[in-house]
Design an enzyme around this catalytic site. Sequence first.
Site, short mmCIF file in Angstrom:
data_model
loop_
_atom_site.label_atom_id
_atom_site.label_comp_id
_atom_site.label_asym_id
_atom_site.label_seq_id
_atom_site.Cartn_x
_atom_site.Cartn_y
_atom_site.Cartn_z
CG MET A 1 9.94 1.37 2.51
SD MET A 1 10.81 0.30 1.38
CE MET A 1 10.21 0.90 -0.18
CG HIS B 1 4.22 8.11 2.85
ND1 HIS B 1 4.96 8.66 1.85
CD2 HIS B 1 4.51 6.78 2.85
CE1 HIS B 1 5.68 7.72 1.25
NE2 HIS B 1 5.42 6.57 1.84
CD GLN C 1 10.07 -3.61 1.21
OE1 GLN C 1 9.90 -3.76 2.41
NE2 GLN C 1 9.24 -2.90 0.47
N GLY D 1 -1.65 1.41 2.67
CA GLY D 1 -2.32 2.01 1.52
C GLY D 1 -2.75 0.95 0.52
CE LYS E 1 1.58 3.87 -5.91
NZ LYS E 1 2.67 3.10 -5.43
CD GLN F 1 3.19 -3.23 1.17
OE1 GLN F 1 4.31 -3.41 0.76
NE2 GLN F 1 2.77 -2.04 1.58
CB VAL G 1 -3.34 10.00 -1.75
CG1 VAL G 1 -3.26 11.50 -1.99
CG2 VAL G 1 -4.05 9.71 -0.43
CB SER H 1 4.77 6.44 -6.26
OG SER H 1 5.99 5.73 -6.20
CB SER H 2 8.86 7.42 -2.64
OG SER H 2 8.07 7.41 -1.48
P1 AMP Z 1 6.13 3.08 1.17
O1 AMP Z 1 6.87 4.15 1.91
O2 AMP Z 1 6.09 3.28 -0.31
O3 AMP Z 1 6.54 1.69 1.59
O4 AMP Z 1 4.61 3.22 1.61
C1 AMP Z 1 4.24 3.21 2.96
C2 AMP Z 1 2.75 3.07 3.05
O5 AMP Z 1 2.14 4.16 2.35
C3 AMP Z 1 2.23 1.79 2.39
O6 AMP Z 1 1.18 1.25 3.18
C4 AMP Z 1 1.73 2.29 1.07
O7 AMP Z 1 0.71 1.47 0.53
C5 AMP Z 1 1.20 3.66 1.44
N1 AMP Z 1 1.12 4.50 0.25
C6 AMP Z 1 2.10 4.75 -0.66
N2 AMP Z 1 1.63 5.54 -1.65
C7 AMP Z 1 0.34 5.78 -1.37
C8 AMP Z 1 -0.70 6.52 -2.02
N3 AMP Z 1 -0.50 7.18 -3.16
N4 AMP Z 1 -1.92 6.54 -1.44
C9 AMP Z 1 -2.15 5.88 -0.27
N5 AMP Z 1 -1.22 5.17 0.38
C10 AMP Z 1 0.00 5.12 -0.15
#
Ligand code: AMP
Length: 287
Positions: free
Chosen positions: A29, A36, A60, A146, A148, A152, A175, A184-185
Amino acid sequence: MREIEKIEALRRWRKSLPADCTVALVPTMGHFHRGHLSLMQRARGENDLLVVSIFVNPIQFDDERDYHRYPRDQRRDLELARQEGVDVVFAPDNSDLYPEGYCSYVQVEGMTDCLCGASRPGHFRGVTTVVSKLFNVVRPGRAYFGKKDYQQYLVIQRMTRDLSFDTEVVGCPTVREADGLAMSSRNQHLSAGQRESALALYRALKRGRAMVEEGSRDPEEIEIAMRQVVGEHTEVEIDYLQARDAGDLSRPKRLRRCVLLAGAIYVSSTRLIDNIVVQVGEPQEGV
Ligand code: AMP
């Protein structure tokens, strides 16, 4: 690096590739952080071509305010993607993915009823729907997620198997910041004080892990102890803190094999999630 916005343009690019070319997909996202980037690096190293999608998926979000305030910075994301050697950034807009009259959804049953699925109705239906659409358009040999977002990851793995997608789902480690906070974003919404409070979640999960490692197998006992750790912080509200089976998310009377310690908290209005998986028996496939 190509920037593609339209499904049709992405399909044309995909069809132009030789059949033996391996294509990876990292769905995101946007608003990239090192979590990421770690997915992109892994995918980059294991495939010929790498597609990263950036799409803040409205279906979502169970809370419209959360959708609107979700951080976005496409220009910075494109620069970071370029630095990671991404071949294609696919950034469709809402109307291309969900044209007027859109009414088709993908739903994984059972394992979406607990944890984040229980507190965010419709969330996983939105995730599995958009990921199915991305799989159909990109047709990746491998897709990287991830851990994390552990639930999901399991839900997507199940969907991929059940719907016979020709894609391998690869789970990548969480991470963290130097102090342990999961990247996290949403962390950018936190003030310095709130950030400190946010660490309570990881502390609680580590307390749970220590108990499992010391031999505790009673989920309730572990959950009470984890809640106590978070309870010491005033600004934090617990959404859930649970101990479950990491293979199928069930909650047995006695934990065995592989244990998932997972939590979601609110720090002010920001919802944060994290988890730790602890191996207590024979390793399980896909965990
Ligand atoms: P998002 O942009 O939050 O939807 O995340 C995109 C992808 O990045 C998803 O597969 C998440 O699980 C992964 N992701 C987000 N944060 C982390 C993190 N801290 N460590 C590893 N993967 C991550």
